[in-house]
Scaffold this active site. Structure first.
Site, mmCIF file in Angstrom:
data_model
loop_
_atom_site.group_PDB
_atom_site.id
_atom_site.type_symbol
_atom_site.label_atom_id
_atom_site.label_comp_id
_atom_site.label_asym_id
_atom_site.label_seq_id
_atom_site.Cartn_x
_atom_site.Cartn_y
_atom_site.Cartn_z
ATOM 1 N N TRP A 31 71.106 -6.431 121.881
ATOM 2 C CA TRP A 31 71.488 -6.021 120.533
ATOM 3 C C TRP A 31 72.880 -5.409 120.610
ATOM 4 O O TRP A 31 73.167 -4.651 121.527
ATOM 5 C CB TRP A 31 70.470 -5.014 119.998
ATOM 6 C CG TRP A 31 70.537 -4.827 118.517
ATOM 7 C CD1 TRP A 31 71.178 -3.816 117.862
ATOM 8 C CD2 TRP A 31 69.983 -5.673 117.526
ATOM 9 N NE1 TRP A 31 71.040 -3.971 116.509
ATOM 10 C CE2 TRP A 31 70.298 -5.120 116.266
ATOM 11 C CE3 TRP A 31 69.239 -6.847 117.563
ATOM 12 C CZ2 TRP A 31 69.907 -5.692 115.065
ATOM 13 C CZ3 TRP A 31 68.846 -7.409 116.375
ATOM 14 C CH2 TRP A 31 69.176 -6.836 115.145
ATOM 15 N N SER A 65 67.826 -1.782 122.870
ATOM 16 C CA SER A 65 67.867 -0.554 123.667
ATOM 17 C C SER A 65 66.479 0.025 123.918
ATOM 18 O O SER A 65 66.238 0.631 124.965
ATOM 19 C CB SER A 65 68.763 0.481 122.992
ATOM 20 O OG SER A 65 70.109 0.066 123.069
ATOM 21 N N ALA A 89 73.566 0.035 122.965
ATOM 22 C CA ALA A 89 74.319 0.635 121.852
ATOM 23 C C ALA A 89 73.419 0.669 120.630
ATOM 24 O O ALA A 89 72.963 -0.370 120.160
ATOM 25 C CB ALA A 89 75.584 -0.169 121.566
ATOM 26 N N VAL A 91 73.703 1.867 116.950
ATOM 27 C CA VAL A 91 74.637 2.315 115.917
ATOM 28 C C VAL A 91 73.850 2.908 114.761
ATOM 29 O O VAL A 91 72.873 2.330 114.293
ATOM 30 C CB VAL A 91 75.521 1.141 115.438
ATOM 31 C CG1 VAL A 91 76.487 1.604 114.356
ATOM 32 C CG2 VAL A 91 76.283 0.538 116.615
ATOM 33 N N GLU A 94 71.462 3.456 107.879
ATOM 34 C CA GLU A 94 71.125 4.221 106.683
ATOM 35 C C GLU A 94 69.812 4.986 106.818
ATOM 36 O O GLU A 94 69.473 5.789 105.954
ATOM 37 C CB GLU A 94 71.056 3.280 105.481
ATOM 38 C CG GLU A 94 72.397 2.650 105.152
ATOM 39 C CD GLU A 94 72.314 1.671 103.993
ATOM 40 O OE1 GLU A 94 71.215 1.463 103.444
ATOM 41 O OE2 GLU A 94 73.356 1.111 103.642
ATOM 42 N N HIS A 97 66.245 5.542 112.056
ATOM 43 C CA HIS A 97 65.819 4.638 113.119
ATOM 44 C C HIS A 97 66.545 4.923 114.426
ATOM 45 O O HIS A 97 65.945 4.985 115.497
ATOM 46 C CB HIS A 97 66.052 3.195 112.668
ATOM 47 C CG HIS A 97 65.759 2.172 113.711
ATOM 48 N ND1 HIS A 97 66.745 1.571 114.445
ATOM 49 C CD2 HIS A 97 64.583 1.660 114.150
ATOM 50 C CE1 HIS A 97 66.189 0.718 115.295
ATOM 51 N NE2 HIS A 97 64.889 0.752 115.127
ATOM 52 N N PHE A 122 71.613 6.830 131.944
ATOM 53 C CA PHE A 122 71.625 6.608 130.496
ATOM 54 C C PHE A 122 73.044 6.192 130.084
ATOM 55 O O PHE A 122 73.927 7.029 129.921
ATOM 56 C CB PHE A 122 71.211 7.902 129.784
ATOM 57 C CG PHE A 122 71.122 7.788 128.285
ATOM 58 C CD1 PHE A 122 69.976 7.301 127.680
ATOM 59 C CD2 PHE A 122 72.165 8.194 127.482
ATOM 60 C CE1 PHE A 122 69.871 7.224 126.289
ATOM 61 C CE2 PHE A 122 72.079 8.123 126.089
ATOM 62 C CZ PHE A 122 70.930 7.634 125.499
#
Length: 167
Positions: A31, A65, A89, A91, A94, A97, A122
């Site tokens: 992702w 992830s 990653a 990101v 809204e 999550h 990590f």
């Protein structure tokens, strides 16, 4: 100091031991591929630069992830793997999550590290937007993949020194 004030690819390499015979795993989330591939490249190059042989670096891809934890455990179970580097990653969007994913992955990787008594690093970016992610994946703030790899090298070096002192 926040990472916005620092280049993530600037670090001390003092005290690194010979790692040429050690094996490392890099687990990469698919992702946000543009970001995670840049992180992988940074980690790979840093390991090679500091003496890890190409044939001693093992890569595993996972969908996102969240899956880094289990794949890292699979690699950590292998006695021949000295350290696992988890790259991803998440990101911010809204919803919350990202917070649930980031917390779960951080806790999961910590648990794997402690369970197998080896460094599980990590290397997951947790930016507010894609621009911040790219800035930390080879952009103006360096590459978090570099930082993750040097962390793995420093941790296995420390373990080597501790093991030598016990003999």
């Amino acid at each position: 100091m926040s990472s916005s004030d620092k280049n993530l690819s600037t670090f001390s390499t003092e005290g690194l031991e010979d790692v040429s015979s050690l094996k490392f795993a890099i687990v990469v989330a698919e992702w946000n591929t543009e970001v995670t591939e840049a992180l992988f490249e940074g980690a790979w190059q840093t390991l090679i630069k500091h003496g890890v042989r190409e044939e001693n670096i093992f890569r595993g891809n996972v969908p996102g992830s969240y899956e880094l934890t289990l794949a890292s455990q699979w690699f950590a179970e292998r006695e021949d793997i000295a350290s696992v580097i988890a790259l991803g990653a998440v990101v911010k969007g809204e919803t919350l999550h990202n917070e649930y994913i980031n917390h779960s992955v951080a806790q999961g990787l910590t648990n794997v590290s402690l369970k197998y008594n080896k460094p599980v690093i990590f290397g997951v970016l947790t930016p507010n937007n894609m621009e911040q992610a790219l800035d930390r994946a080879g952009g103006k703030h360096g590459n978090k993949g570099d930082e993750a790899a040097i962390t793995a090298l420093k941790m296995v070096s420390l373990k080597q020194r501790l093991n030598l002192n016990q003999q």
